[in-house]
Design a protein around this motif. Structure first.
Motif, PDB file in Angstrom:
ATOM      1  N   TYR A 108      35.018 -27.017  -2.332  1.00 20.56           N
ATOM      2  CA  TYR A 108      34.998 -28.327  -1.688  1.00 20.56           C
ATOM      3  C   TYR A 108      35.702 -28.280  -0.333  1.00 20.56           C
ATOM      4  O   TYR A 108      35.200 -28.796   0.676  1.00 20.56           O
ATOM      5  CB  TYR A 108      35.657 -29.370  -2.585  1.00 20.56           C
ATOM      6  N   TYR A 109      36.878 -27.619  -0.289  1.00 21.07           N
ATOM      7  CA  TYR A 109      37.639 -27.581   0.957  1.00 21.07           C
ATOM      8  C   TYR A 109      37.023 -26.647   1.995  1.00 21.07           C
ATOM      9  O   TYR A 109      37.410 -26.687   3.165  1.00 21.07           O
ATOM     10  CB  TYR A 109      39.089 -27.189   0.676  1.00 21.07           C
ATOM     11  N   LEU A 110      36.073 -25.831   1.580  1.00 15.99           N
ATOM     12  CA  LEU A 110      35.344 -25.005   2.548  1.00 15.99           C
ATOM     13  C   LEU A 110      34.068 -25.680   3.036  1.00 15.99           C
ATOM     14  O   LEU A 110      33.368 -25.124   3.878  1.00 15.99           O
ATOM     15  CB  LEU A 110      35.001 -23.649   1.929  1.00 15.99           C
ATOM     16  N   THR A 111      33.762 -26.852   2.489  1.00 16.04           N
ATOM     17  CA  THR A 111      32.543 -27.568   2.895  1.00 16.04           C
ATOM     18  C   THR A 111      32.900 -28.979   3.329  1.00 16.04           C
ATOM     19  O   THR A 111      33.392 -29.188   4.441  1.00 16.04           O
ATOM     20  CB  THR A 111      31.524 -27.564   1.741  1.00 16.04           C
ATOM     21  N   ALA A 112      32.686 -29.952   2.449  1.00 16.99           N
ATOM     22  CA  ALA A 112      32.898 -31.348   2.826  1.00 16.99           C
ATOM     23  C   ALA A 112      34.356 -31.663   3.130  1.00 16.99           C
ATOM     24  O   ALA A 112      34.659 -32.555   3.929  1.00 16.99           O
ATOM     25  CB  ALA A 112      32.388 -32.261   1.711  1.00 16.99           C
ATOM     26  N   GLY A 113      35.286 -30.944   2.493  1.00 11.31           N
ATOM     27  CA  GLY A 113      36.704 -31.252   2.672  1.00 11.31           C
ATOM     28  C   GLY A 113      37.378 -30.509   3.798  1.00 11.31           C
ATOM     29  O   GLY A 113      38.615 -30.453   3.861  1.00 11.31           O
ATOM     30  N   LEU A 114      36.575 -29.949   4.697  1.00 10.04           N
ATOM     31  CA  LEU A 114      37.115 -29.104   5.759  1.00 10.04           C
ATOM     32  C   LEU A 114      38.169 -29.812   6.605  1.00 10.04           C
ATOM     33  O   LEU A 114      39.162 -29.204   7.004  1.00 10.04           O
ATOM     34  CB  LEU A 114      35.960 -28.634   6.651  1.00 10.04           C
ATOM     35  N   ALA A 115      37.961 -31.090   6.895  1.00 11.66           N
ATOM     36  CA  ALA A 115      38.888 -31.828   7.759  1.00 11.66           C
ATOM     37  C   ALA A 115      39.714 -32.857   6.991  1.00 11.66           C
ATOM     38  O   ALA A 115      40.369 -33.699   7.607  1.00 11.66           O
ATOM     39  CB  ALA A 115      38.100 -32.512   8.885  1.00 11.66           C
ATOM     40  N   ASP A 116      39.698 -32.807   5.677  1.00 11.31           N
ATOM     41  CA  ASP A 116      40.474 -33.769   4.882  1.00 11.31           C
ATOM     42  C   ASP A 116      41.961 -33.644   5.201  1.00 11.31           C
ATOM     43  O   ASP A 116      42.471 -32.523   5.418  1.00 11.31           O
ATOM     44  CB  ASP A 116      40.254 -33.547   3.387  1.00 11.31           C
ATOM     45  N   PRO A 117      42.707 -34.748   5.198  1.00 12.35           N
ATOM     46  CA  PRO A 117      44.124 -34.705   5.608  1.00 12.35           C
ATOM     47  C   PRO A 117      45.059 -34.102   4.562  1.00 12.35           C
ATOM     48  O   PRO A 117      46.171 -33.708   4.898  1.00 12.35           O
ATOM     49  CB  PRO A 117      44.453 -36.184   5.846  1.00 12.35           C
ATOM     50  N   ILE A 118      44.626 -34.043   3.286  1.00 14.79           N
ATOM     51  CA  ILE A 118      45.518 -33.585   2.224  1.00 14.79           C
ATOM     52  C   ILE A 118      44.803 -32.536   1.384  1.00 14.79           C
ATOM     53  O   ILE A 118      43.658 -32.733   0.966  1.00 14.79           O
ATOM     54  CB  ILE A 118      45.960 -34.757   1.317  1.00 14.79           C
ATOM     55  N   LEU A 147      38.042 -21.939   9.287  1.00 15.06           N
ATOM     56  CA  LEU A 147      37.245 -22.437   8.173  1.00 15.06           C
ATOM     57  C   LEU A 147      35.823 -22.736   8.610  1.00 15.06           C
ATOM     58  O   LEU A 147      34.872 -22.544   7.847  1.00 15.06           O
ATOM     59  CB  LEU A 147      37.899 -23.694   7.588  1.00 15.06           C
ATOM     60  N   LEU A 148      35.652 -23.185   9.852  1.00 11.85           N
ATOM     61  CA  LEU A 148      34.296 -23.399  10.356  1.00 11.85           C
ATOM     62  C   LEU A 148      33.524 -22.100  10.392  1.00 11.85           C
ATOM     63  O   LEU A 148      32.334 -22.051  10.065  1.00 11.85           O
ATOM     64  CB  LEU A 148      34.348 -24.014  11.756  1.00 11.85           C
ATOM     65  N   VAL A 149      34.197 -21.019  10.761  1.00  9.46           N
ATOM     66  CA  VAL A 149      33.539 -19.714  10.731  1.00  9.46           C
ATOM     67  C   VAL A 149      33.117 -19.374   9.322  1.00  9.46           C
ATOM     68  O   VAL A 149      32.032 -18.851   9.061  1.00  9.46           O
ATOM     69  CB  VAL A 149      34.481 -18.624  11.292  1.00  9.46           C
ATOM     70  N   ALA A 150      33.982 -19.715   8.348  1.00  2.00           N
ATOM     71  CA  ALA A 150      33.695 -19.346   6.958  1.00  2.00           C
ATOM     72  C   ALA A 150      32.482 -20.045   6.406  1.00  2.00           C
ATOM     73  O   ALA A 150      31.833 -19.539   5.490  1.00  2.00           O
ATOM     74  CB  ALA A 150      34.907 -19.649   6.083  1.00  2.00           C
ATOM     75  N   VAL A 151      32.175 -21.244   6.934  1.00  2.00           N
ATOM     76  CA  VAL A 151      31.057 -21.982   6.356  1.00  2.00           C
ATOM     77  C   VAL A 151      29.831 -22.001   7.264  1.00  2.00           C
ATOM     78  O   VAL A 151      28.843 -22.646   6.954  1.00  2.00           O
ATOM     79  CB  VAL A 151      31.459 -23.446   6.022  1.00  2.00           C
ATOM     80  N   THR A 152      29.883 -21.300   8.388  1.00  2.00           N
ATOM     81  CA  THR A 152      28.708 -21.213   9.254  1.00  2.00           C
ATOM     82  C   THR A 152      27.613 -20.450   8.547  1.00  2.00           C
ATOM     83  O   THR A 152      27.878 -19.484   7.853  1.00  2.00           O
ATOM     84  CB  THR A 152      29.068 -20.514  10.569  1.00  2.00           C
ATOM     85  N   ALA A 153      26.361 -20.852   8.716  1.00  2.00           N
ATOM     86  CA  ALA A 153      25.251 -20.150   8.069  1.00  2.00           C
ATOM     87  C   ALA A 153      25.134 -18.738   8.605  1.00  2.00           C
ATOM     88  O   ALA A 153      25.802 -18.362   9.571  1.00  2.00           O
ATOM     89  CB  ALA A 153      23.940 -20.902   8.306  1.00  2.00           C
ATOM     90  N   LEU A 154      24.244 -17.958   8.005  1.00  2.46           N
ATOM     91  CA  LEU A 154      24.155 -16.539   8.309  1.00  2.46           C
ATOM     92  C   LEU A 154      23.906 -16.263   9.789  1.00  2.46           C
ATOM     93  O   LEU A 154      24.195 -15.172  10.264  1.00  2.46           O
ATOM     94  CB  LEU A 154      23.012 -15.922   7.489  1.00  2.46           C
ATOM     95  N   GLY A 155      23.370 -17.230  10.530  1.00  2.00           N
ATOM     96  CA  GLY A 155      23.051 -16.974  11.918  1.00  2.00           C
ATOM     97  C   GLY A 155      24.244 -16.605  12.778  1.00  2.00           C
ATOM     98  O   GLY A 155      24.087 -15.927  13.776  1.00  2.00           O
ATOM     99  N   SER A 156      25.470 -17.014  12.428  1.00  3.89           N
ATOM    100  CA  SER A 156      26.622 -16.726  13.264  1.00  3.89           C
ATOM    101  C   SER A 156      27.170 -15.338  13.040  1.00  3.89           C
ATOM    102  O   SER A 156      27.562 -14.649  13.979  1.00  3.89           O
ATOM    103  CB  SER A 156      27.720 -17.760  13.009  1.00  3.89           C
TER     104      SER A 156
END
Length: 562
Positions: A90-100, A152-161
């Motif tokens: 969850y924290y690697l996808t939708a919760g990437l910017a969650d405050p807690i 974390l954005l790098v971790a969830v970028t699709a294969l193209g990156s």
């Protein structure tokens, strides 16, 4: 430790974070795991974290009675492991910017709350979103937050990156995990119990031959990342038994596939009956277009993490192959090339990449005979890499078989095919391709029945098999049946279909239909008509078969050089 509970993090903020997680579609947890999370959060926020034990969770969340023994029953440990992984995803996808950040550290069940971007009390070790972040120096809080989010954005970028270095790359992506439970003995006798265990073991053995799933069994404290569960039961009556089996989506308990089998318990027949049932279950679930593929294909999402996206590439290949969509080929090829680059130990990615190269030879868009040799060389190299990585991977053997065939090494191709059939005769995609190669090499009586069997057992590229059966009927002299099959297939987007249809219609006396096919080819693929002799010799292992087929194309009015 740098842990923030209710005194450092406002309770209402922690509860808001819990609600944010529980209502998110990206929090892939079962209802029981959601109750688990709510319970441990509530207890921690109430100041009772020291009272959260496996026993209390089992009684309060899992409805176990007071006789529950956490040493004998690992249910809480297993569920905790699955819940931890669900939170991490969850924290690697939708919760990437969650405050807690909400986490449940191993070794206990009390919750940790970690506000992001805030410096807490000096502690032994901070709580980070992942291990990668832990390894970095700690800049001031605002820069630290930006750096963490960027990573974390790098971790969830699709294969193209493809921003990870190969040094950190795992050998394989995340594959579907299938838990096979011990089947229930409904009769309560030693005979029924033995039959239930025998069927369980036989099905596990047959499923394990498919290399793109991970088959697991319940073994005490093991915490597999299970997506699907196979469960079943055995009833016995006199000299017969009924076996009921189903595959469930572990996330919500929904039944994705179910079947019943009847068999005899007579000793001479029992082992074969068990083997046949296990083969059918394994094929129905794990083949390329089986129940697991169907379920996973619905879960494909853009921007998936790299390990998941690589697996999705294999699904995209099978989807393309089912419909032979020429427009999809370049994107599928690109995806597989990146998957093999990102996961150099992923044999299936190399195998499917080889098959894509071969598809560019045999279903070229547009047709260009001059470009076939380099592609065949690349297909051979990719297939060899796949077989080197996993010698028993049937998809790798399929790629090698077809690449050798199109390289003119027909005997070597058939030896590879025979080995693949020995390893896993229940892989119907391989079965159909091996049957095709046998038939086209001139062994029509051996190959065509395998193509027919693949058509019956595989729900995927049905038209591909129907075209094959049309060719089989044509060469057996049954032109009426050949016309039936070619009309049934009707793969209008594939140029080779029109070539085959033109030959069959012309030979079968359907002049008007043959003219329609000739006109289509001259309008859309005139280069194929010019090179049709080369294409026929590339496919037919015997020159007499190629000449017979070319003769029918002349009857259809196609003009090509000798």
């Amino acid at each position: 430790m740098n842990v923030y509970q209710q005194t450092d993090c406002p309770i209402e903020d922690c509860r808001a974070q819990l609600a944010r997680i529980l209502t998110s579609a990206d929090f892939q947890a079962t209802d029981r795991e959601r109750r688990f999370l709510r319970y441990v959060v509530d207890e921690t926020l109430a100041g009772r974290s020291n009272l959260i034990k496996a026993y209390s969770i089992a009684v309060e969340v899992f409805d176990r009675d007071t006789s529950f023994d956490p040493q004998a029953d690992p249910i809480v440990r297993v569920a905790a492991g699955q819940l931890r992984r669900a939170l991490e995803r969850y924290y690697l996808t939708a919760g990437l910017a969650d405050p807690i950040l909400i986490s449940i550290p191993k070794g206990g069940y009390a919750v940790m709350f970690s506000p992001r971007g805030t410096r807490g009390p000096v502690a032994e070790e901070p709580v980070y979103a992942n291990a990668y972040e832990r390894s970095r120096p700690r800049p001031p809080s605002k820069r630290r937050l930006i750096a963490a989010v960027a990573m974390l954005l790098v971790a969830v970028t699709a294969l193209g990156s493809w921003s990870y270095s190969f040094r950190l790359a795992p050998r394989k992506p995340e594959l579907p995990h299938l838990l096979v439970e011990w089947f229930d003995d409904m009769g309560g006798s030693d005979e029924t119990a033995a039959l239930a265990r025998g069927l369980t073991q036989e099905i596990v053995g047959q499923l394990s031959k498919f290399k793109d799933i991970v088959v697991v069994q319940p073994l005490g404290q093991v915490e597999p990342d299970v997506g699907y569960v196979v469960a079943g039961s055995v009833d016995m009556l006199d000299e017969s038994f009924r076996f009921r089996v189903r595959m469930l989506n572990r996330a919500d308990g929904s039944v994705l596939w179910a079947h019943s089998y009847d068999g005899t318990t007579r000793v001479p027949d029992l082992l074969k009956v068990q083997s046949d049932i296990a083969a059918d279950v394994a094929t129905s679930l794990a083949q390329a277009y089986g129940a697991i593929f169907e379920a996973d294909a619905k879960r494909v999402v853009p921007g998936a993490p790299n390990d998941r996206a690589a697996y999705f590439c294999t699904l995209s290949y099978y989807s393309y192959r089912a419909g032979f969509d020429p427009e999809a080929l370049p994107s599928v090829r690109s995806c597989l090339e990146k998957a093999a680059e990102r996961f150099p130990g992923y044999a299936t990615a190399w195998a499917l990449l080889s098959l894509i190269y071969i598809d560019e030879v045999r279903f070229r868009y547009p047709f260009d005979s001059a470009g076939s040799s380099p592609l065949i060389d690349r297909a051979l190299a990719a297939a060899a890499r796949a077989v080197e990585l996993e010698p028993t991977n049937v998809r790798a053997l399929q790629a090698q078989m077809i690449a050798l065939y199109f390289n003119g090494e027909i005997d070597a191709a058939m030896r590879v095919g025979s080995r693949g059939m020995t390893i896993n005769p229940n892989d119907t995609v391989f079965l159909g391709e091996y049957g095709y190669r046998l038939a086209l090499s001139g062994k029509w009586a051996e190959g065509c029945p395998l193509v027919e069997e693949a058509r019956k057992r595989n729900p995927g590229p049905v038209a591909y098999y129907e075209v094959g059966l049309a060719v089989c009927a044509y060469f057996s002299g049954d032109l009426r049946q050949a016309v039936v099959w070619v009309r049934k297939a009707n793969v209008r987007g594939n140029a080779l279909y029109h070539v085959i249809a033109a030959a069959i219609f012309a030979e079968g006396g359907h002049a008007a239909d043959a003219e329609v096919e000739r006109a289509w080819l001259m309008q859309y693929e005139p280069a194929l008509v010019t090179n049709v002799r080369h294409e026929a010799l590339l496919r037919f292992g015997r020159s007499e078969d190629a000449e017979r087929f070319l003769g029918s194309l002349r009857k259809a009015g196609l003009d090509f050089s000798d």
